[in-house]
Design a protein around this motif. Structure first.
Motif, PDB file in Angstrom:
ATOM      1  N   MET A   1      30.086  51.302  48.491  1.00  0.00           N
ATOM      2  CA  MET A   1      30.527  50.177  47.646  1.00  0.00           C
ATOM      3  C   MET A   1      31.644  49.408  48.343  1.00  0.00           C
ATOM      4  N   SER A   2      31.546  48.088  48.354  1.00  0.00           N
ATOM      5  CA  SER A   2      32.533  47.257  49.037  1.00  0.00           C
ATOM      6  C   SER A   2      33.878  47.287  48.317  1.00  0.00           C
ATOM      7  N   ARG A   3      34.945  47.260  49.106  1.00  0.00           N
ATOM      8  CA  ARG A   3      36.287  47.214  48.545  1.00  0.00           C
ATOM      9  C   ARG A   3      36.653  45.771  48.206  1.00  0.00           C
ATOM     10  N   HIS A   4      37.599  45.623  47.275  1.00  0.00           N
ATOM     11  CA  HIS A   4      38.060  44.300  46.855  1.00  0.00           C
ATOM     12  C   HIS A   4      39.494  44.080  47.323  1.00  0.00           C
ATOM     13  N   THR A   5      39.813  42.870  47.761  1.00  0.00           N
ATOM     14  CA  THR A   5      41.198  42.530  48.065  1.00  0.00           C
ATOM     15  C   THR A   5      41.898  42.147  46.771  1.00  0.00           C
ATOM     16  N   PRO A   6      43.223  42.063  46.774  1.00  0.00           N
ATOM     17  CA  PRO A   6      43.945  41.647  45.562  1.00  0.00           C
ATOM     18  C   PRO A   6      43.576  40.241  45.081  1.00  0.00           C
ATOM     19  N   LEU A   7      42.905  39.461  45.940  1.00  0.00           N
ATOM     20  CA  LEU A   7      42.540  38.090  45.586  1.00  0.00           C
ATOM     21  C   LEU A   7      41.080  37.964  45.157  1.00  0.00           C
ATOM     22  N   TYR A   8      40.404  39.075  44.945  1.00  0.00           N
ATOM     23  CA  TYR A   8      38.978  39.066  44.610  1.00  0.00           C
ATOM     24  C   TYR A   8      38.675  38.189  43.398  1.00  0.00           C
ATOM     25  N   GLU A   9      39.439  38.357  42.323  1.00  0.00           N
ATOM     26  CA  GLU A   9      39.171  37.574  41.106  1.00  0.00           C
ATOM     27  C   GLU A   9      39.450  36.089  41.328  1.00  0.00           C
ATOM     28  N   VAL A  10      40.404  35.773  42.182  1.00  0.00           N
ATOM     29  CA  VAL A  10      40.666  34.367  42.516  1.00  0.00           C
ATOM     30  C   VAL A  10      39.443  33.773  43.210  1.00  0.00           C
ATOM     31  N   HIS A  11      38.869  34.486  44.161  1.00  0.00           N
ATOM     32  CA  HIS A  11      37.682  34.001  44.863  1.00  0.00           C
ATOM     33  C   HIS A  11      36.518  33.809  43.891  1.00  0.00           C
ATOM     34  N   ARG A 138      49.644  52.015  56.199  1.00  0.00           N
ATOM     35  CA  ARG A 138      50.006  51.457  54.895  1.00  0.00           C
ATOM     36  C   ARG A 138      49.123  50.268  54.538  1.00  0.00           C
ATOM     37  N   SER A 139      47.912  50.288  55.065  1.00  0.00           N
ATOM     38  CA  SER A 139      46.988  49.163  54.847  1.00  0.00           C
ATOM     39  C   SER A 139      46.716  48.916  53.370  1.00  0.00           C
ATOM     40  N   GLY A 140      46.717  49.964  52.573  1.00  0.00           N
ATOM     41  CA  GLY A 140      46.421  49.802  51.159  1.00  0.00           C
ATOM     42  C   GLY A 140      47.535  49.169  50.355  1.00  0.00           C
ATOM     43  N   GLU A 141      48.696  48.960  50.972  1.00  0.00           N
ATOM     44  CA  GLU A 141      49.842  48.428  50.237  1.00  0.00           C
ATOM     45  C   GLU A 141      50.022  46.927  50.394  1.00  0.00           C
ATOM     46  N   TYR A 142      49.349  46.332  51.398  1.00  0.00           N
ATOM     47  CA  TYR A 142      49.663  44.949  51.762  1.00  0.00           C
ATOM     48  C   TYR A 142      48.477  44.007  51.619  1.00  0.00           C
ATOM     49  N   ALA A 143      48.797  42.786  51.239  1.00  0.00           N
ATOM     50  CA  ALA A 143      47.865  41.668  51.317  1.00  0.00           C
ATOM     51  C   ALA A 143      48.319  40.780  52.466  1.00  0.00           C
ATOM     52  N   LEU A 144      47.370  40.051  53.032  1.00  0.00           N
ATOM     53  CA  LEU A 144      47.683  39.140  54.130  1.00  0.00           C
ATOM     54  C   LEU A 144      47.047  37.793  53.821  1.00  0.00           C
ATOM     55  N   VAL A 205      48.455  37.049  44.607  1.00  0.00           N
ATOM     56  CA  VAL A 205      47.966  35.944  43.773  1.00  0.00           C
ATOM     57  C   VAL A 205      49.033  34.868  43.592  1.00  0.00           C
ATOM     58  N   PRO A 206      50.288  35.214  43.267  1.00  0.00           N
ATOM     59  CA  PRO A 206      51.305  34.156  43.147  1.00  0.00           C
ATOM     60  C   PRO A 206      51.499  33.354  44.434  1.00  0.00           C
ATOM     61  N   VAL A 207      51.479  34.024  45.590  1.00  0.00           N
ATOM     62  CA  VAL A 207      51.647  33.314  46.864  1.00  0.00           C
ATOM     63  C   VAL A 207      50.444  32.410  47.124  1.00  0.00           C
ATOM     64  N   TRP A 208      49.248  32.916  46.897  1.00  0.00           N
ATOM     65  CA  TRP A 208      48.026  32.112  47.073  1.00  0.00           C
ATOM     66  C   TRP A 208      48.065  30.879  46.172  1.00  0.00           C
ATOM     67  N   ASN A 209      48.390  31.074  44.904  1.00  0.00           N
ATOM     68  CA  ASN A 209      48.408  29.949  43.961  1.00  0.00           C
ATOM     69  C   ASN A 209      49.472  28.922  44.339  1.00  0.00           C
ATOM     70  N   ALA A 210      50.619  29.402  44.794  1.00  0.00           N
ATOM     71  CA  ALA A 210      51.684  28.477  45.198  1.00  0.00           C
ATOM     72  C   ALA A 210      51.252  27.638  46.390  1.00  0.00           C
ATOM     73  N   LEU A 211      50.551  28.249  47.333  1.00  0.00           N
ATOM     74  CA  LEU A 211      50.098  27.516  48.513  1.00  0.00           C
ATOM     75  C   LEU A 211      48.999  26.511  48.163  1.00  0.00           C
ATOM     76  N   THR A 212      48.123  26.859  47.243  1.00  0.00           N
ATOM     77  CA  THR A 212      47.099  25.885  46.835  1.00  0.00           C
ATOM     78  C   THR A 212      47.749  24.724  46.083  1.00  0.00           C
ATOM     79  N   GLU A 213      48.741  25.016  45.270  1.00  0.00           N
ATOM     80  CA  GLU A 213      49.452  23.948  44.565  1.00  0.00           C
ATOM     81  C   GLU A 213      50.216  23.057  45.536  1.00  0.00           C
ATOM     82  N   ALA A 214      50.649  23.625  46.656  1.00  0.00           N
ATOM     83  CA  ALA A 214      51.354  22.842  47.677  1.00  0.00           C
ATOM     84  C   ALA A 214      50.406  21.968  48.490  1.00  0.00           C
TER      85      ALA A 214
END
Length: 358
Positions: A1-11, A138-144, A205-214
């Motif tokens: 089963m494929s893993r999801h990034t923290p931004l999966y629902e945003v995509h 620590r790959s499971g702790e970070y988003a990029l 998600v907050p960083v992604w949304n802020a960058l799209t708003e920018a």
């Protein structure tokens, strides 16, 4: 089963086409691939790279451990600097290409490709064992999250007080972006200026949304591939494999034979500095696209190489490819690519195909 990034629902909310990539469900595209490509070349594109690994190496001999484990010399880096390098097998074959950041005197961050993250972490643990160094995956702790393009600095500057103009290429510094802590790195995989932001999973998600708003626009893996291909950047599994050395790919400069002490693969690499094939760029004269695995042939129809990556180039308006060809093949040897039984003429060109204006 494929893993999801923290931004999966945003995509999902953006209607992205999601595909399995290296065991992760990732956005291939959000709409038009060529439009996303052009956005990065002309404005600022936004990428989810949270599938990449983050492996920390710490301790008083962390630098020495990495100097032994990798072909480069991370131990010579100053804090805040980064370097592109590779980890090789004892026979010289490339296990992965990496970026290493020196965060502090006794702390390094190694960023492997998603498909190789577990293997790289395991190799680093094994190779660092004789040293006073600790390797922690620590790959499971970070988003990029990456913002790339000529407007990347302008847009990111609206969200941080960090000294972005003073941040040179292949450097990184801690800072606050959109109100959250981040490692801000001036690195990328597109051939454009840009930044890669390492943040905690909960802050993605907050960083992604802020960058799209920018003003940054989401870009999927398909455009990321055409961008890196135009920039002549290798992809592990295509141009780089365990059967290839850095010298095969024309990247022998990353191998530091003059550093102090031994390193894994040193003897084998010293004997493999003149490979029988070389990596070249190909530009198709027609409209058909040379794809991965297609044979490169000479005027007599003899197979002299193989395409490693190929795609239509939105920037050039022509199909392009990278290929390994026999070292003895002339620079302009009347080559063609066998595309389903038809020889399609190509021109051999120097890499990269595209170079941004500075």
């Amino acid at each position: 089963m494929s893993r999801h990034t923290p931004l999966y629902e945003v995509h999902q909310s953006l209607g992205a086409t999601l595909v399995d990539f290296a065991g992760w469900l990732m956005p291939l595209r959000y709409g038009s691939e060529s439009a996303e490509h052009t956005t990065v070349r002309t404005a600022a594109g936004l990428f989810d790279l949270s599938h990449m690994g983050e492996v920390f190496v710490t301790g008083p001999e962390a630098g020495a451990a990495l100097d032994y484990a990798l072909v480069g010399e991370p131990g010579a880096l100053q804090p805040g600097r980064a370097r592109y390098t590779m980890i090789c097998a004892p026979d010289g074959g490339v296990l992965d290409d990496l970026i290493v950041y020196r965060l502090a005197a006794e702390e390094f961050l190694v960023v492997p490709n998603a498909a190789n993250a577990d293997r790289v972490a395991g190799e680093l643990i094994k190779r660092a064992a004789p040293y006073q160094a600790e390797v922690t995956d620590r790959s499971g702790e970070y988003a990029l999250v990456a913002v790339q393009g000529p407007r990347a600095q302008e847009l990111l500057a609206t969200l941080t007080d960090a000294d972005l103009p003073g941040l040179g290429y292949y450097t990184g510094l801690p800072g606050v972006v959109a109100g959250v802590q981040a490692l801000i790195a001036r690195t990328g995989y597109t051939g454009e200026d840009g930044f890669e932001l390492f943040v905690a999973n909960a802050d993605a998600v907050p960083v992604w949304n802020a960058l799209t708003e920018a003003g940054a626009r989401p870009v999927g893996l398909s455009a990321r591939d055409t961008l890196r291909l135009e920039a002549g950047m290798p992809l592990y599994g295509n141009e780089l494999t365990a059967d290839r050395t850095p010298f095969d790919a024309g990247l022998g400069r990353v191998v530091k034979f003059d550093k102090k002490g031994d390193f894994v693969g040193k003897t084998a690499l010293a004997a493999r500095q003149s490979p029988p094939e070389r990596l070249v760029g190909l530009v198709a004269r027609g409209r058909r696209v040379p794809r991965h695995g297609y044979a490169v042939v000479d005027e007599a129809g003899t197979v002299v190489g193989e395409v490693t990556s190929g795609a239509p180039s939105p920037s050039l308006g022509k199909p392009i490819a990278m290929a390994y060809v026999a070292a003895a093949v002339p620079e302009n040897g009347g080559l063609a690519v066998d595309i389903r039984g038809t020889r399609e003429p190509v021109d051999v060109v120097d890499l990269p195909f595209y170079r941004r204006k500075k």
